[in-house]
Design a protein around this motif. Structure first.
Motif, mmCIF file in Angstrom:
data_model
loop_
_atom_site.group_PDB
_atom_site.id
_atom_site.type_symbol
_atom_site.label_atom_id
_atom_site.label_comp_id
_atom_site.label_asym_id
_atom_site.label_seq_id
_atom_site.Cartn_x
_atom_site.Cartn_y
_atom_site.Cartn_z
ATOM 1 N N GLU A 1 0.855 -1.179 0.000
ATOM 2 C CA GLU A 1 0.000 0.000 0.000
ATOM 3 C C GLU A 1 0.891 1.229 0.000
ATOM 4 O OE1 GLU A 1 -3.349 1.889 2.875
ATOM 5 O OE2 GLU A 1 -3.236 -0.286 2.890
ATOM 6 N N HIS A 2 0.593 2.148 -0.897
ATOM 7 C CA HIS A 2 1.426 3.353 -0.968
ATOM 8 C C HIS A 2 0.572 4.561 -1.293
ATOM 9 C CE1 HIS A 2 1.380 3.068 -5.445
ATOM 10 N NE2 HIS A 2 1.319 1.777 -5.183
ATOM 11 N N HIS A 3 0.954 5.665 -0.719
ATOM 12 C CA HIS A 3 0.247 6.924 -0.965
ATOM 13 C C HIS A 3 1.278 8.014 -1.204
ATOM 14 C CE1 HIS A 3 -3.569 5.213 0.396
ATOM 15 N NE2 HIS A 3 -2.897 4.651 1.379
ATOM 16 N N GLY A 4 1.064 8.780 -2.238
ATOM 17 C CA GLY A 4 1.955 9.908 -2.503
ATOM 18 C C GLY A 4 3.411 9.504 -2.661
ATOM 19 N N GLY A 5 3.663 8.349 -3.251
ATOM 20 C CA GLY A 5 5.038 7.933 -3.508
ATOM 21 C C GLY A 5 5.757 7.344 -2.303
ATOM 22 N N ALA A 6 5.012 7.062 -1.232
ATOM 23 C CA ALA A 6 5.644 6.459 -0.048
ATOM 24 C C ALA A 6 4.899 5.187 0.336
ATOM 25 C CB ALA A 6 5.629 7.442 1.112
ATOM 26 N N VAL A 7 5.673 4.152 0.654
ATOM 27 C CA VAL A 7 5.078 2.888 1.095
ATOM 28 C C VAL A 7 4.623 3.051 2.546
ATOM 29 C CG1 VAL A 7 5.602 0.471 1.609
ATOM 30 C CG2 VAL A 7 6.466 1.529 -0.495
ATOM 31 N N SER A 8 3.443 2.522 2.872
ATOM 32 C CA SER A 8 2.897 2.734 4.221
ATOM 33 C C SER A 8 3.639 1.890 5.255
ATOM 34 C CB SER A 8 1.408 2.389 4.238
ATOM 35 O OG SER A 8 1.241 0.981 4.211
ATOM 36 N N GLU A 9 3.620 2.393 6.470
ATOM 37 C CA GLU A 9 4.215 1.665 7.587
ATOM 38 C C GLU A 9 3.500 0.321 7.784
ATOM 39 O OE1 GLU A 9 6.860 2.453 8.933
ATOM 40 O OE2 GLU A 9 6.993 1.422 10.855
ATOM 41 N N LEU B 1 2.872 -4.910 -6.107
ATOM 42 C CA LEU B 1 2.954 -3.452 -6.204
ATOM 43 C C LEU B 1 2.099 -2.970 -7.374
ATOM 44 C CD1 LEU B 1 4.228 -0.733 -5.424
ATOM 45 C CD2 LEU B 1 6.230 -1.367 -6.784
ATOM 46 N N LEU B 2 0.955 -2.370 -7.043
ATOM 47 C CA LEU B 2 0.043 -1.861 -8.063
ATOM 48 C C LEU B 2 0.199 -0.349 -8.139
ATOM 49 C CD1 LEU B 2 -1.028 -4.688 -7.335
ATOM 50 C CD2 LEU B 2 -3.344 -3.794 -7.478
ATOM 51 N N GLY B 3 0.279 0.192 -9.334
ATOM 52 C CA GLY B 3 0.419 1.633 -9.465
ATOM 53 C C GLY B 3 0.521 2.015 -10.923
ATOM 54 N N SER B 4 1.001 3.225 -11.153
ATOM 55 C CA SER B 4 1.214 3.680 -12.523
ATOM 56 C C SER B 4 2.569 4.363 -12.576
ATOM 57 C CB SER B 4 0.103 4.648 -12.932
ATOM 58 O OG SER B 4 0.336 5.115 -14.241
ATOM 59 N N GLY B 5 3.533 3.693 -13.213
ATOM 60 C CA GLY B 5 4.889 4.236 -13.286
ATOM 61 C C GLY B 5 5.576 4.303 -11.936
ATOM 62 N N LEU C 1 -4.423 2.304 -12.439
ATOM 63 C CA LEU C 1 -3.993 2.022 -11.061
ATOM 64 C C LEU C 1 -3.211 3.190 -10.470
ATOM 65 C CD1 LEU C 1 -2.826 -1.661 -11.708
ATOM 66 C CD2 LEU C 1 -4.925 -0.937 -10.538
ATOM 67 N N ALA C 2 -3.312 4.348 -11.125
ATOM 68 C CA ALA C 2 -2.546 5.513 -10.662
ATOM 69 C C ALA C 2 -3.013 5.972 -9.289
ATOM 70 C CB ALA C 2 -2.660 6.644 -11.681
ATOM 71 N N GLN C 3 -4.294 5.788 -9.008
ATOM 72 C CA GLN C 3 -4.852 6.149 -7.712
ATOM 73 C C GLN C 3 -5.528 4.911 -7.154
ATOM 74 O OE1 GLN C 3 -4.237 9.111 -6.763
ATOM 75 N NE2 GLN C 3 -3.946 10.312 -8.639
ATOM 76 N N PHE C 4 -5.922 4.990 -5.877
ATOM 77 C CA PHE C 4 -6.626 3.850 -5.308
ATOM 78 C C PHE C 4 -8.083 3.855 -5.774
ATOM 79 C CE2 PHE C 4 -9.227 1.908 -1.893
ATOM 80 C CZ PHE C 4 -8.922 0.605 -2.231
#
Lengths: 319, 256
Positions: free
Chosen positions: A10-18, A42-46, A67-70
């Protein structure tokens, strides 16, 4: 079936969550017991670069504009396709909003079993054995399930792990063309009247306060102490306090010098937000309330007697 | 617009939770059940949509203890239809089995939106709403704090924690797990609920026979053993207050 232990990154704003790093902390021992690898999803966009530094042996990177956003629907479809294809021993998902949205949907889509609110997990032969917190933290359940299960894990269940250098495999996304969900915006709460995360003393009220009119009792004590009133989720959901005052998993994590919990039973989601406070004093008429397990001092006196008594005595010593 | 709100009767956590003889479940026979508090929020959100733009709101419940009370309560608040799915649910129903029963019921209904409580205290095998969405392949969102119609879509505000929300636009039919309605659930006096009961009109039909198992086996349930416990302050409120003052003074938290 593979013996691998999958972890949703899980990641938000380019950072992986604790919370994700905690999942990797939990996954390592499981992978050793099952004879498989720890694999991040790891799901996302770029954003495949986020794989570096994860405490995984390998990372399956699915990158797509959708997948750029949740977007819950897109995540669920992608993850369902991934587990159906790779058939991992277990898929660990953090019990966050993302996790709550995705874990059940992937289970519903794939027919894989789901264990929710897990706080401990081990591998016993072909079986997974989990401890789950249910009934608002009043009971634990020890459950077993076959391999292939999805497990949603509550915060703080394992020490966080990071600093690995996994191999990265790019995986093509499933067909995401028919999505009916559009991500519109991420909104930060407007800076509010108070920031409860920076207060030294919080007088925090729970459902036991009984009603909006009784908040005044806590406010009077807070005024006398030079403190701020905060609350648990049921109190803010009922509109008795603004959302900005909510302590807990879906609210703010606080670490004040003094946390006075008034009529708060101590559901796991609440404890996650305040158990690091330096001094916790809990008032609750239910002597078995879980809040007493994290509090340093406790009283089962009636809130409606104790709060006014405290206010009066604080005023007396302050005068 | 048709909105469906599933209601679940859940164990009242205020009560002492006794375990059954083999320690694998709560003793359901002697417990008090009440409407799941998050389902009450989901119902309120549905009624807010109805108030704003008009909608047919249907509540549906399995025949679990005191379900009639909740169904008629919803009718008294403004739900248009109340449906009870009959069957033997005395042993409890897993979230997966509940989702499968609801999925079969939904197949017989036209609907644009399912609003359901984001969770219940008993979701050992996960939350019913998202499992249902997964089974039906529908779009979904959990931990919603606002659901508002907007053109042919729904604007859903999803709480992400730490003061952050996401806004999604979802074209129905969809399933949304409600954390909190935009307003506190409306109150109806017991007299109105009684009147709704006298009026009757509860639709009944047998729940679908489903063979969906949760895939979980409970070995045991037990009260968590905490490694620590608060030092309890005895005495009456005055004495406890005096002791609390002493403690916070010692810790330097009292600024006098």
């Amino acid at each position: 079936m593979s013996n691998d232990i999958f972890v949703l990154v899980e990641h938000h704003g380019g950072a992986v969550s604790e919370a994700t790093n905690e999942l990797f902390g939990m996954a390592r021992g499981l992978a050793e017991a099952s004879g498989g690898a720890v694999v991040g999803c790891l799901l996302g966009s770029g954003e495949s670069g986020l794989a570096q530094g994860l405490a995984a042996d390998a990372v399956l990177s699915v990158q797509a504009p959708e997948l750029a956003q949740f977007v819950p629907e897109a995540y669920a479809a992608t993850l369902a396709a991934l587990v159906a294809d790779r058939d991992p021993r277990a898929l660990l998902i953090a019990n966050t909003t993302v996790g709550m949205d995705v874990a059940g949907a992937v289970s519903g889509r794939t027919g894989r079993p789901l264990v929710a609110y897990c706080s401990a997990l081990k591998v016993e032969g072909d079986t997974l054995v989990a401890i789950s917190q249910i009934y608002g933290g009043k009971l634990n359940a020890e459950v077993q399930t076959g391999s292939g299960a999805i497990v949603s894990v509550v915060g703080g269940s394992a020490p966080a792990a990071s600093g690995g250098s996994p191999t990265v495999e790019d995986v093509a996304p499933p067909d995401l063309s028919g999505l009916r969900t559009t991500f519109v915006a991420r909104v930060e709460a407007p800076s509010s009247d108070v920031d409860i995360t920076s207060e030294d003393i919080l007088v925090s009220v729970g459902r036991g306060i009984g009603g909006e009119d009784n908040i005044e009792l806590a406010q009077e004590l807070a005024d006398a102490l030079g403190a701020t009133v905060s609350g648990s989720r049921p109190v803010t959901d009922a509109g008795w306090l603004p959302k900005s005052r909510q302590v807990g998993k879906s609210g703010r994590k606080v670490k004040p010098k003094l946390y006075l919990a008034c009529g708060i039973s101590g559901a796991p989601e609440h404890l996650e937000g305040m158990s690091d406070a330096e001094l916790i004093i809990a008032i609750n008429t239910d002597e078995k309330a879980p809040i007493f397990d994290v509090a340093h001092y406790g009283s089962t006196a009636d809130l409606f007697d104790l709060l006014p008594a405290l206010t009066e005595q604080v005023r007396a010593v302050s005068a | 617009m048709k909105i469906l709100v599933p209601l679940k009767q859940t164990v009242d956590l205020v009560e002492e939770l006794e375990l059954n003889d083999d320690g694998t479940d709560v003793e359901r026979e002697y417990l008090t059940f009440k409407l799941n508090e998050w389902d009450e929020q989901a119902l309120e959100e549905a009624l807010l949509i109805k108030d704003a733009v008009g909608a047919e709101v249907t509540v549906v419940a399995l025949d679990e203890p005191d379900a009639d009370q909740s169904l008629y309560g919803a009718r008294a608040k403004g739900a248009d239809r109340a449906v009870k799915l009959t069957g033997d649910f005395a042993a409890g129903v897993s979230s997966h089995a509940r989702a499968a029963i609801l999925a079969r019921f939904l197949e017989s209904q036209g609907f644009d939106l399912v609003l359901i409580g984001v969770q219940t205290p008993e979701d050992l095998d996960g939350q019913t709403g998202v499992i249902l969405a997964g089974m039906l392949g529908l779009p979904h969102a959990s931990v919603a704090v606002a659901v508002e119609p907007e053109g042919d879509a729904f604007k859903v505000t999803q709480e992400m924690g730490a003061g952050v929300t996401h806004q999604l636009s979802i074209i129905g039919p969809a399933v949304v797990g409600v954390q909190a309605a935009r307003e506190a659930p409306r109150y109806v006096p017991i007299s109105r609920i009684r009147a709704a009961m006298q009026e009757g009109g509860l639709e009944q039909q047998p729940a679908a026979e489903v063979e969906v198992l949760s895939g979980l086996t409970v070995r045991r349930m037990f009260a968590p053993q905490s490694s620590s416990h608060a030092e309890m302050l005895g005495g009456d409120a005055e004495a406890a207050a005096a002791r609390i003052i002493e403690i916070i003074r010692e810790r330097g938290a009292l600024k006098v």
